[in-house]
Scaffold this motif. Structure first.
Motif, mmCIF file in Angstrom:
data_model
loop_
_atom_site.group_PDB
_atom_site.id
_atom_site.type_symbol
_atom_site.label_atom_id
_atom_site.label_comp_id
_atom_site.label_asym_id
_atom_site.label_seq_id
_atom_site.Cartn_x
_atom_site.Cartn_y
_atom_site.Cartn_z
ATOM 1 N N ASN A 1 0.810 -1.221 0.000
ATOM 2 C CA ASN A 1 0.000 0.000 0.000
ATOM 3 C C ASN A 1 0.843 1.269 0.000
ATOM 4 O O ASN A 1 0.351 2.345 -0.355
ATOM 5 C CB ASN A 1 -0.942 0.001 1.201
ATOM 6 C CG ASN A 1 -2.162 -0.881 0.976
ATOM 7 O OD1 ASN A 1 -2.718 -0.895 -0.109
ATOM 8 N ND2 ASN A 1 -2.567 -1.627 1.984
ATOM 9 N N LYS B 1 3.491 3.975 -3.886
ATOM 10 C CA LYS B 1 2.656 4.954 -4.584
ATOM 11 C C LYS B 1 3.007 5.088 -6.068
ATOM 12 O O LYS B 1 2.130 5.303 -6.905
ATOM 13 C CB LYS B 1 2.762 6.318 -3.895
ATOM 14 C CG LYS B 1 2.304 6.315 -2.436
ATOM 15 C CD LYS B 1 0.889 5.797 -2.303
ATOM 16 C CE LYS B 1 0.420 5.797 -0.856
ATOM 17 N NZ LYS B 1 -0.930 5.181 -0.711
ATOM 18 N N GLU C 1 1.497 2.317 -7.904
ATOM 19 C CA GLU C 1 0.060 2.573 -8.065
ATOM 20 C C GLU C 1 -0.193 3.569 -9.189
ATOM 21 O O GLU C 1 -1.155 3.436 -9.940
ATOM 22 C CB GLU C 1 -0.553 3.074 -6.762
ATOM 23 C CG GLU C 1 -2.049 3.261 -6.851
ATOM 24 C CD GLU C 1 -2.748 3.224 -5.504
ATOM 25 O OE1 GLU C 1 -3.982 3.304 -5.503
ATOM 26 O OE2 GLU C 1 -2.062 3.119 -4.479
ATOM 27 N N ASP D 1 -2.576 2.975 -12.361
ATOM 28 C CA ASP D 1 -3.609 3.945 -12.734
ATOM 29 C C ASP D 1 -3.451 4.381 -14.187
ATOM 30 O O ASP D 1 -4.435 4.511 -14.926
ATOM 31 C CB ASP D 1 -3.543 5.174 -11.821
ATOM 32 C CG ASP D 1 -4.010 4.883 -10.410
ATOM 33 O OD1 ASP D 1 -4.761 3.907 -10.222
ATOM 34 O OD2 ASP D 1 -3.620 5.626 -9.483
ATOM 35 N N ARG E 1 -10.807 -2.223 -4.868
ATOM 36 C CA ARG E 1 -9.684 -2.235 -3.933
ATOM 37 C C ARG E 1 -8.936 -3.570 -3.991
ATOM 38 O O ARG E 1 -7.709 -3.623 -4.011
ATOM 39 C CB ARG E 1 -10.187 -1.964 -2.502
ATOM 40 C CG ARG E 1 -9.056 -1.805 -1.481
ATOM 41 C CD ARG E 1 -9.581 -1.669 -0.066
ATOM 42 N NE ARG E 1 -10.173 -0.370 0.197
ATOM 43 C CZ ARG E 1 -11.463 -0.154 0.424
ATOM 44 N NH1 ARG E 1 -12.318 -1.167 0.393
ATOM 45 N NH2 ARG E 1 -11.906 1.048 0.656
ATOM 46 N N LYS F 1 -6.979 -3.878 -7.432
ATOM 47 C CA LYS F 1 -5.725 -3.122 -7.493
ATOM 48 C C LYS F 1 -4.652 -3.771 -6.631
ATOM 49 O O LYS F 1 -3.478 -3.817 -7.005
ATOM 50 C CB LYS F 1 -5.955 -1.674 -7.069
ATOM 51 C CG LYS F 1 -6.740 -0.864 -8.091
ATOM 52 C CD LYS F 1 -6.801 0.608 -7.758
ATOM 53 C CE LYS F 1 -5.519 1.324 -8.097
ATOM 54 N NZ LYS F 1 -5.645 2.789 -7.980
ATOM 55 N N LYS G 1 -1.076 -5.027 -8.009
ATOM 56 C CA LYS G 1 0.167 -4.529 -7.438
ATOM 57 C C LYS G 1 1.039 -5.681 -6.933
ATOM 58 O O LYS G 1 2.251 -5.712 -7.175
ATOM 59 C CB LYS G 1 -0.120 -3.552 -6.287
ATOM 60 C CG LYS G 1 -0.683 -2.219 -6.746
ATOM 61 C CD LYS G 1 -1.042 -1.310 -5.591
ATOM 62 C CE LYS G 1 0.186 -0.696 -4.946
ATOM 63 N NZ LYS G 1 -0.177 0.322 -3.925
#
Length: 523
Positions: free
Chosen positions: A368, A371, A374, A378, A466, A469, A473
């Motif tokens: 998490n 970033k 992520e 995205d 959620r 993703k 990841k």
């Protein structure tokens, strides 16, 4: 015997002429719908409406709607799906009204379903009205961060065979078809976290789970026709009473759900997975928001319990959505990272740094905190939206604010997600892979209208986003922490990739082949 003339030939000619004239006026009538309402529309072609090239497999639905998107600067475009009028909405502020603020007028997707004939079609994605609201409320606790965190170790365990397979290919210097490999990896995860079954479709590609998943999305003419009727032409689906799945697939889902539930109840087995939460719904009508997984934990609930048909339908859509869209996202992310090695290196540096921070372990917290990774996901979802066109249906007559346009009840709304994601008005150089654009909240749908919608938006946004993703990841982290990815020889020499027109989700024609090499990790 002649009817009108002495010759039967002239009788036939007269009848054919009459039918031709009747057909002509019928076509003129149905295709004048938007003209009578002063709505700009693209000229349709009978019997395809505005989707001829997609129906004839000359272009993808994404490309067809891209052309319709570019057809006019008007915020709304009238179009026709065969003989039915529909609207394509491209104005991002109006999309915010339709998907969020005025959701009560557009709360259904308008896709085909028939729970009596086809019980697996009665899942959260397709059901309507109050039934959807009640089921959404019941399933929402299933996808909280606490529930997903509890399943994380199961996610992680499913990555072992993935690493082993890639290490073998790296040693042998052979190319890997990444999309199918990641579909197998995702299938392993879904089998485990959804059904509590341990399977390894990477080493056993003919395992039942993989066969059934592959069969549903196989690019056969039957599947193409069926999926088109489900999502684009529901009136055709209703007319011919088309089932969304084959009988053997339906039997597979029902028998699996029934057997697992009976076994767990009989032996009082608790497991932190999706099936355990469905058991709570079956027995109590409610999923516990806390950290309790007992199937009787909420027995004081007065909620309506779910039937076997309803439970099986949710398991069905979770299985399909859980492996197909996730594997699509991961494979295109690897494609872009292989094309852009400097971005790949930056992702690997972030992975190394955060893995070292957590004592060399990949954890829920470390994932998490990644970033930049992520941002890459995205950006991948922007460029290669798994569902390029979203659906809504007007459920109550609606006047478009500021315009003399009334949307009648039953009108289907098409939202061109792919086209909006590639509009330079919203994303500078949209064909370039730039993860950094999401550092500045490029997807801020509150300030700019809805310009980013890989999971939809509003109350009918994907409930499992959620989890999806996180799964993406983790798969990327497991691979890039130990391997470098390069484009295969064919992809490396292509100026522009071609998409498989028979594939329901975006897929590169000929496969997504890459090379993997070992890397030194500093944890």
């Amino acid at each position: 015997m002649a009817l009108f003339f002495d010759s039967g030939f002239w009788d036939i000619a007269t009848i054919l002429s009459f039918c031709s004239v009747a057909l002509y006026f019928y076509i003129q009538h149905i295709y004048s719908y938007w003209d009578k309402r002063n709505v700009k529309f693209a000229t349709p072609i009978f019997p395809f409406g505005n989707l001829k090239d997609a129906f004839l497999l000359k272009k993808s639905f994404a490309d067809v709607f891209q052309e319709l998107y570019n057809f006019t600067d008007e915020p709304i475009l009238g179009l026709y799906t065969t003989n039915k009028p529909a609207l394509m909405v491209k104005d991002t502020e109006l999309l915010r009204l339709i998907m969020i603020k005025d959701f009560q007028y557009f709360h259904d997707r308008g896709v085909y379903m028939n729970e009596n004939l086809d019980p697996l079609s009665g899942h959260l994605f397709s059901i309507t009205g109050d039934k959807w609201r009640q089921l959404r409320a019941k399933l929402t606790p299933t996808f909280t961060s606490g529930k997903i965190k509890a399943m994380f170790q199961t996610f992680l365990n499913c990555g072992k065979s993935l690493e082993t397979f890639l290490a073998k290919n790296a040693n042998e210097n052979t190319e890997v078809e990444m999309r199918d490999l990641l579909a197998c990896y995702s299938t392993n995860i879904i089998a485990s976290v959804a059904f509590g079954l341990e399977t390894d479709t990477i080493t056993e590609p003919e395992a039942t789970f993989r066969i059934m998943g592959r069969k549903f999305f196989a690019p056969t003419l039957k599947n193409i026709f069926r999926l088109t009727c489900l999502f684009i032409l529901p009136h055709i689906g209703r007319m011919f009473k088309i089932k969304s799945v084959d009988d053997d697939y339906e039997n597979f889902i029902f028998s699996m759900v029934k057997d697992i539930m009976n076994y767990r109840e009989k032996n009082n087995i608790q497991r932190k997975d999706f099936m355990q939460l469905l058991l709570q719904l079956k027995n109590t009508g409610k999923v516990d928001y806390g950290d309790t997984w007992d199937i009787q934990a909420t027995n004081n609930s007065n909620g309506k319990t779910l039937s076997l048909n309803e439970l099986a339908a949710q398991a069905h859509v979770f299985f399909l959505a859980g492996f197909e869209t996730t594997s699509t996202t991961m494979s295109f992310c690897f494609y872009e990272l292989a094309k852009n090695p400097h971005i790949q290196k930056k992702v690997q540096e972030e992975i190394d740094e955060l893995t070292k921070k957590y004592n060399g372990r990949i954890t829920y917290e470390s994932i998490n905190e990644m970033k930049y990774l992520e941002n890459c996901i995205d950006e991948t979802l922007r460029m290669y939206a798994p569902v390029p066109v979203l659906n809504r249906e007007c459920t109550t007559e609606y006047k478009v604010p500021g315009r003399d346009i009334i949307i009648e009840k039953g009108t289907r709304i098409f939202i061109p997600a792919h086209a909006i994601h590639h509009d330079p008005k919203y994303y500078q150089n949209p064909e370039s892979f730039k993860p950094e654009r999401f550092k500045t909240d490029a997807s801020n749908n509150e300030q700019k209208g809805i310009i980013y919608m890989p999971f939809g938006d509003g109350p009918r946004a994907c409930i499992g986003l959620r989890m999806g993703k996180l799964q993406s990841k983790l798969g990327i982290v497991l691979i890039l922490s130990k391997f470098n990815i390069q484009l295969g020889d064919k992809l490396k020499n292509l100026e522009k990739i071609k998409f498989d027109l028979k594939s329901f989700t975006p897929s590169i024609e000929g496969g997504m082949f890459v090379k993997v090499t070992h890397r030194k990790c500093i944890h």
